[in-house]
Design a protein around this motif. Structure first.
Motif, PDB file in Angstrom:
ATOM      1  N   LEU A 112       0.803  -1.215   0.000  1.00  0.00           N
ATOM      2  CA  LEU A 112       0.000   0.000   0.000  1.00  0.00           C
ATOM      3  C   LEU A 112       0.837   1.266   0.000  1.00  0.00           C
ATOM      4  N   GLU A 113       1.948   1.249   0.693  1.00  0.00           N
ATOM      5  CA  GLU A 113       2.768   2.453   0.793  1.00  0.00           C
ATOM      6  C   GLU A 113       4.093   2.245   0.074  1.00  0.00           C
ATOM      7  N   LYS A 114       4.330   3.093  -0.908  1.00  0.00           N
ATOM      8  CA  LYS A 114       5.566   2.993  -1.682  1.00  0.00           C
ATOM      9  C   LYS A 114       6.379   4.256  -1.467  1.00  0.00           C
ATOM     10  N   VAL A 115       7.660   4.087  -1.338  1.00  0.00           N
ATOM     11  CA  VAL A 115       8.564   5.220  -1.199  1.00  0.00           C
ATOM     12  C   VAL A 115       9.406   5.274  -2.465  1.00  0.00           C
ATOM     13  N   TYR A 116       9.338   6.408  -3.149  1.00  0.00           N
ATOM     14  CA  TYR A 116      10.071   6.570  -4.394  1.00  0.00           C
ATOM     15  C   TYR A 116      11.411   7.252  -4.134  1.00  0.00           C
ATOM     16  N   THR A 117      12.447   6.711  -4.741  1.00  0.00           N
ATOM     17  CA  THR A 117      13.772   7.319  -4.672  1.00  0.00           C
ATOM     18  C   THR A 117      14.201   7.626  -6.097  1.00  0.00           C
ATOM     19  N   TYR A 118      14.657   8.848  -6.297  1.00  0.00           N
ATOM     20  CA  TYR A 118      15.077   9.298  -7.621  1.00  0.00           C
ATOM     21  C   TYR A 118      16.597   9.377  -7.667  1.00  0.00           C
ATOM     22  N   TYR A 119      17.170   8.720  -8.668  1.00  0.00           N
ATOM     23  CA  TYR A 119      18.610   8.784  -8.904  1.00  0.00           C
ATOM     24  C   TYR A 119      18.811   9.477 -10.246  1.00  0.00           C
ATOM     25  N   VAL A 120      19.861  10.260 -10.342  1.00  0.00           N
ATOM     26  CA  VAL A 120      20.098  11.000 -11.576  1.00  0.00           C
ATOM     27  C   VAL A 120      21.571  10.903 -11.959  1.00  0.00           C
ATOM     28  N   GLN A 121      21.793  10.869 -13.249  1.00  0.00           N
ATOM     29  CA  GLN A 121      23.145  10.993 -13.805  1.00  0.00           C
ATOM     30  C   GLN A 121      23.040  11.930 -14.994  1.00  0.00           C
ATOM     31  N   LEU A 122      23.918  12.912 -15.028  1.00  0.00           N
ATOM     32  CA  LEU A 122      23.894  13.898 -16.099  1.00  0.00           C
ATOM     33  C   LEU A 122      25.320  14.107 -16.587  1.00  0.00           C
TER      34      LEU A 122
END
Length: 174
Positions: A112-122
Motif C-alpha cells: 500500500l505504501e511505496k517510497v520513491y527514490t530518484y537517482y540522476v546521472q547527467l
C-alpha cells in the motif's frame, strides 16, 4: 631648473612587479571560481532533470511501473529538456549516459505504501581540440544534489569508462 615629466625606470619596474603579484593571486582564484560555477550548473541541471522526470512520472498513470517492476528509467531524450540543453562547456548532454532512475520500495507486504527514490546521472560530452571529454554528475540520489554533498559525485574525465558511469540499469524503460 629641469622639468622631468614621466616615470623613472625603478618606478615602472615596481609597478610591473606589483601587477604581476596581483595577477599571480587573482588568476587561480578566478579559475577555481569558474570551475565551481560550472559544477553548480551541472547540479542545477541535474535537479531540473529530476523534477521533469518526477512530473512526468506523477502526471501519467499509464507509465507507472508494471506489476512486479520496482523501477522506471527516463533517458535524457525521453524528457522535455529544452530548459537544460545548454551545458556549461558548450557541448551536449549525452542522451545515453544522462538519465533519471526511479526506484520504489514497498514499505509493507500489503504493497500500500511505496517510497520513491530518484537517482540522476547527467553527463556532458564536449571537445577540447581533438580530445573528447566528459563532465557532469555521476549517478547519485537526488537528495544529495547539493554542492557540498556531491563533490565526490562530480565527473571530469577524458574517457567514457564504466568505472565513471553507471549506465547499465536493468529496469523497464519508458
Amino acid at each position: 631648473m629641469k622639468n622631468n615629466k614621466g616615470f623613472t625606470m625603478i618606478e615602472l619596474i615596481a609597478v610591473v612587479a606589483i601587477l604581476g603579484l596581483l595577477m599571480m593571486l587573482a588568476v587561480p582564484n578566478i579559475n577555481s571560481m569558474i570551475d565551481k560555477r560550472k559544477r553548480e550548473s551541472y547540479l542545477t541541471d541535474a535537479k531540473k532533470l529530476v523534477s521533469l522526470a518526477e512530473y512526468k512520472f506523477n502526471t501519467s498513470s499509464s507509465i507507472k511501473p508494471a506489476k512486479g517492476s520496482y523501477c522506471k528509467v527516463y533517458k535524457f531524450s525521453d524528457l522535455d529538456t529544452t530548459d537544460i540543453d545548454n551545458p556549461p562547456n558548450d557541448g551536449k548532454y549525452d542522451p545515453n549516459l544522462s538519465y533519471v532512475y526511479i526506484k520504489y520500495d514497498v514499505q509493507d507486504k500489503s504493497d500500500l505504501e511505496k517510497v520513491y527514490t530518484y537517482y540522476v546521472q547527467l553527463v556532458e560530452k564536449y571537445n577540447v581540440g581533438s580530445e573528447v571529454r566528459y563532465r557532469g554528475v555521476k549517478e547519485t540520489d537526488s537528495k544529495n544534489l547539493d554542492f557540498e554533498n556531491s563533490k565526490m559525485k562530480y565527473v571530469s574525465t577524458t574517457m567514457k569508462d564504466d568505472a565513471y558511469f553507471n549506465h547499465t540499469i536493468s529496469c523497464t524503460s519508458v
